[in-house]
Design a protein around this motif. Sequence first.
Motif, short mmCIF file in Angstrom:
data_model
loop_
_atom_site.label_atom_id
_atom_site.label_comp_id
_atom_site.label_asym_id
_atom_site.label_seq_id
_atom_site.Cartn_x
_atom_site.Cartn_y
_atom_site.Cartn_z
N HIS A 96 12.51 -16.42 8.65
CA HIS A 96 11.71 -15.89 7.54
C HIS A 96 12.32 -16.32 6.22
N SER A 97 11.47 -16.61 5.26
CA SER A 97 11.95 -16.93 3.92
C SER A 97 12.50 -15.68 3.26
N ALA A 98 13.39 -15.86 2.33
CA ALA A 98 14.03 -14.72 1.65
C ALA A 98 13.23 -14.29 0.43
N ASP A 99 11.90 -14.14 0.59
CA ASP A 99 11.08 -13.68 -0.52
C ASP A 99 11.17 -12.16 -0.61
N PHE A 100 10.36 -11.55 -1.48
CA PHE A 100 10.46 -10.11 -1.69
C PHE A 100 10.11 -9.35 -0.42
N SER A 101 10.78 -8.24 -0.24
CA SER A 101 10.64 -7.45 0.99
C SER A 101 9.65 -6.29 0.84
N PHE A 102 9.52 -5.78 -0.39
CA PHE A 102 8.68 -4.61 -0.64
C PHE A 102 7.49 -4.98 -1.50
N PRO A 103 6.29 -4.60 -1.06
CA PRO A 103 5.89 -3.98 0.20
C PRO A 103 5.69 -5.05 1.28
N SER A 104 5.52 -4.63 2.52
CA SER A 104 5.28 -5.54 3.63
C SER A 104 3.85 -6.06 3.62
N ASP A 105 3.70 -7.39 3.54
CA ASP A 105 2.36 -7.98 3.56
C ASP A 105 1.66 -7.76 4.90
N HIS A 106 2.42 -7.91 6.00
CA HIS A 106 1.84 -7.69 7.31
C HIS A 106 1.25 -6.28 7.43
N SER A 107 2.03 -5.30 6.98
CA SER A 107 1.58 -3.92 7.07
C SER A 107 0.40 -3.66 6.14
N ALA A 108 0.47 -4.20 4.93
CA ALA A 108 -0.61 -3.99 3.97
C ALA A 108 -1.93 -4.55 4.50
N GLY A 109 -1.90 -5.78 5.00
CA GLY A 109 -3.12 -6.39 5.52
C GLY A 109 -3.66 -5.67 6.73
N ALA A 110 -2.75 -5.33 7.66
CA ALA A 110 -3.18 -4.67 8.90
C ALA A 110 -3.76 -3.29 8.63
N PHE A 111 -3.07 -2.50 7.84
CA PHE A 111 -3.55 -1.15 7.57
C PHE A 111 -4.78 -1.16 6.67
N ALA A 112 -4.89 -2.15 5.79
CA ALA A 112 -6.09 -2.24 4.96
C ALA A 112 -7.32 -2.45 5.83
N LEU A 113 -7.21 -3.32 6.84
CA LEU A 113 -8.32 -3.54 7.76
C LEU A 113 -8.62 -2.28 8.57
N ALA A 114 -7.56 -1.64 9.07
CA ALA A 114 -7.75 -0.43 9.88
C ALA A 114 -8.38 0.69 9.06
N PHE A 115 -7.89 0.90 7.84
CA PHE A 115 -8.44 1.96 6.99
C PHE A 115 -9.89 1.67 6.63
N ALA A 116 -10.20 0.38 6.41
CA ALA A 116 -11.58 0.01 6.08
C ALA A 116 -12.52 0.33 7.23
N LEU A 117 -12.09 0.01 8.46
CA LEU A 117 -12.94 0.31 9.62
C LEU A 117 -13.08 1.81 9.83
N LEU A 118 -12.01 2.57 9.54
CA LEU A 118 -12.11 4.03 9.61
C LEU A 118 -13.12 4.54 8.59
N ARG A 119 -13.01 4.02 7.38
CA ARG A 119 -13.90 4.46 6.30
C ARG A 119 -15.35 4.12 6.62
N LEU A 120 -15.57 2.97 7.27
CA LEU A 120 -16.92 2.53 7.59
C LEU A 120 -17.37 2.98 8.98
N ARG A 121 -16.52 3.82 9.62
CA ARG A 121 -16.84 4.44 10.91
C ARG A 121 -17.13 3.41 11.99
N ASN A 122 -16.32 2.37 12.03
CA ASN A 122 -16.47 1.36 13.07
C ASN A 122 -15.72 1.80 14.33
#
Length: 206
Positions: A96-122
């Motif tokens: 992994h490159s030594a770029d910034f650690s906070f916040p986690s991009d993987h977590s942000a993208g994954a949870f953004a998709l999950a929260f969106a599907l929850l909000r849209l009742r998928n």
Amino acid sequence: MNFDFQLFQMINGIAGHNHALDRLVALFTTYGPTLFGLLLVWIWFSRKGNLINNRKTAILAVLAALVALAINQLIGSIYSRPRPFVNHTVNLLVSHSADFSFPSDHSAGAFALAFALLRLRNRFAKPLLVLAVLLGLSRIYVGAHYPTDVLGGVGTAAIANLLVSWQQERLQPVVRFLLKIWDRLFGRFSPSGKTPSDYKNEDYRA
């Protein structure tokens, strides 16, 4: 040592003792985002329910993820937290490159998709939320993030969904435009066999 680093050591300390588990987690943390993408493709082409509504859901979910990642970049440009492996000896299972650690991009993208599907009742929302939690934990396990980096990604994902929900009416033209462009290009290959002329204007509303 603060609690964040202690928790990191507990989770990352599990790594390095079981080769099969290490390999499995490393593969998941690397290719996990691909699973999320494939699920969105499934939603896009799904014949279950209304085809247009499924595609609206996919578009809005992607928009939420993009907003979350944009917020991450803004935070990273202001507060550049080093990765765990920069300042500490860790069990680093992936390069992994030594770029910034906070916040986690993987977590942000994954949870953004999950929260969106929850909000849209998928119907895929809950399984995707479980995968998002596992992906966040995997980022700690492989030594790429601290626990608070993952929580930060969850936070930006929540903020992104609030912003997309707040501006959903204004996003209608974007959603309609993307749907119509897709149908003009690929409508003849649609699972439903419909072309743009088969849809009423209201079908394209977000």
